[in-house]
Design an enzyme around this catalytic site. Structure first.
Site, short mmCIF file in Angstrom:
data_model
loop_
_atom_site.label_atom_id
_atom_site.label_comp_id
_atom_site.label_asym_id
_atom_site.label_seq_id
_atom_site.Cartn_x
_atom_site.Cartn_y
_atom_site.Cartn_z
N ASN A 9 0.85 -1.19 0.00
CA ASN A 9 0.00 0.00 0.00
C ASN A 9 0.88 1.24 0.00
OD1 ASN A 9 -2.70 -0.89 -0.12
ND2 ASN A 9 -2.59 -1.57 2.02
N ASN A 10 2.17 1.05 -0.26
CA ASN A 10 3.12 2.16 -0.28
C ASN A 10 2.86 3.00 -1.54
OD1 ASN A 10 5.55 3.59 -1.09
ND2 ASN A 10 6.54 2.56 0.64
N LYS A 13 5.79 3.62 -4.05
CA LYS A 13 6.12 2.46 -4.89
C LYS A 13 5.06 2.25 -5.97
CE LYS A 13 8.51 -0.23 -1.26
NZ LYS A 13 8.50 -1.48 -0.50
N ASP A 69 10.87 -7.17 -1.31
CA ASP A 69 11.46 -7.08 0.02
C ASP A 69 12.88 -6.55 -0.15
OD1 ASP A 69 10.88 -7.35 2.75
OD2 ASP A 69 12.18 -9.09 2.90
N HIS A 177 18.72 0.26 -5.81
CA HIS A 177 18.40 -1.16 -5.78
C HIS A 177 16.96 -1.41 -6.25
CE1 HIS A 177 17.74 1.20 -2.21
NE2 HIS A 177 16.84 0.35 -1.74
#
Ligand code: IMP
Length: 195
Positions: A9-10, A13, A69, A177
């Site tokens: 839910n970010n 992102k 992750d 990353h």
């Protein structure tokens, strides 16, 4: 249009990936599919945790799905905090606690090499795929800069004399990353899911 869930839910992102896939793939968030569960992150590797989150959504909600992750892996600490990066200083800790602990663990150690590593697990059409991105750098002893989040004020990527928090989002989001892993995922989705 193909619909795929991003198990997050970010908002940052979601915005980032939606911009790239607009008109080709519809990216749904956890709240879009009414998933309000606290998905357990019980894995001991980034790969396991990403897969746990993606499988949770696939099993309970039936959607093809991907999940990410990320961890900060410090060479002199045998890869710690790694998969435990968000709770390095203990449950309920904040980024300031985590940075303080990391700086103190590194006291007296000359080797400051570290890397951020992101793993994305994708479940698509019955198959599992992994995408990875990493950026090497080093940990400094004092916090510098105000942008970003997490360990950004003490991480200096190789080739720069500024921390992620000093470089700001525009630079960080082209070299990070997560950016590298996301670019690999998007390239794959455009070829395999946009039908
Ligand atoms: P997540 O898997 O994206 O939730 O990241 C796990 C933890 O790694 C975060 O809570 C942060 O402590 C750290 N982290 C992840 N990405 C970054 C980053 O880009 N900069 C600084 N810290 C990060």
């Amino acid at each position: 249009m193909k619909k795929i869930v991003f198990a997050t839910n970010n908002k940052h992102k979601l915005d980032e990936i939606r911009k790239i896939t607009a008109g080709k793939i519809e990216i749904l968030s956890l709240s879009d599919i009414d998933c309000h569960d606290d998905i357990p992150e019980t894995g001991v590797t980034l790969e396991e945790n990403a897969l746990i989150k993606a499988r949770f959504v696939k099993d309970r909600y039936g959607f093809d799905c991907f999940a990410d992750d990320t961890g900060l892996e410090v060479e002199a600490l045998d890869g710690a905090p790694g998969v435990y990066s968000s709770r390095y200083a203990g449950e309920g800790c904040n980024p300031q606690d985590n940075m303080r602990k990391l700086i103190s663990e590194l006291q007296g150690k000359e080797n400051r090499n570290a890397r951020f590593r992101t793993v994305i697990a994708l479940l698509l059409n019955g198959e599992t795929h992994f995408f990875e991105g990493e950026i090497p750098g080093r940990i400094i002893d004092e916090k510098r800069g105000a942008a970003g989040f997490g360990y950004d004020p003490i991480f200096m990527p190789d080739g720069y004399d500024k921390t992620f928090a000093e470089l700001g989002d525009n630079v960080k989001n082209t070299i990070s990353h997560r950016a590298i892993a996301t670019q690999k995922l998007v390239a794959f989705l455009m070829n395999n899911a946009s039908r």
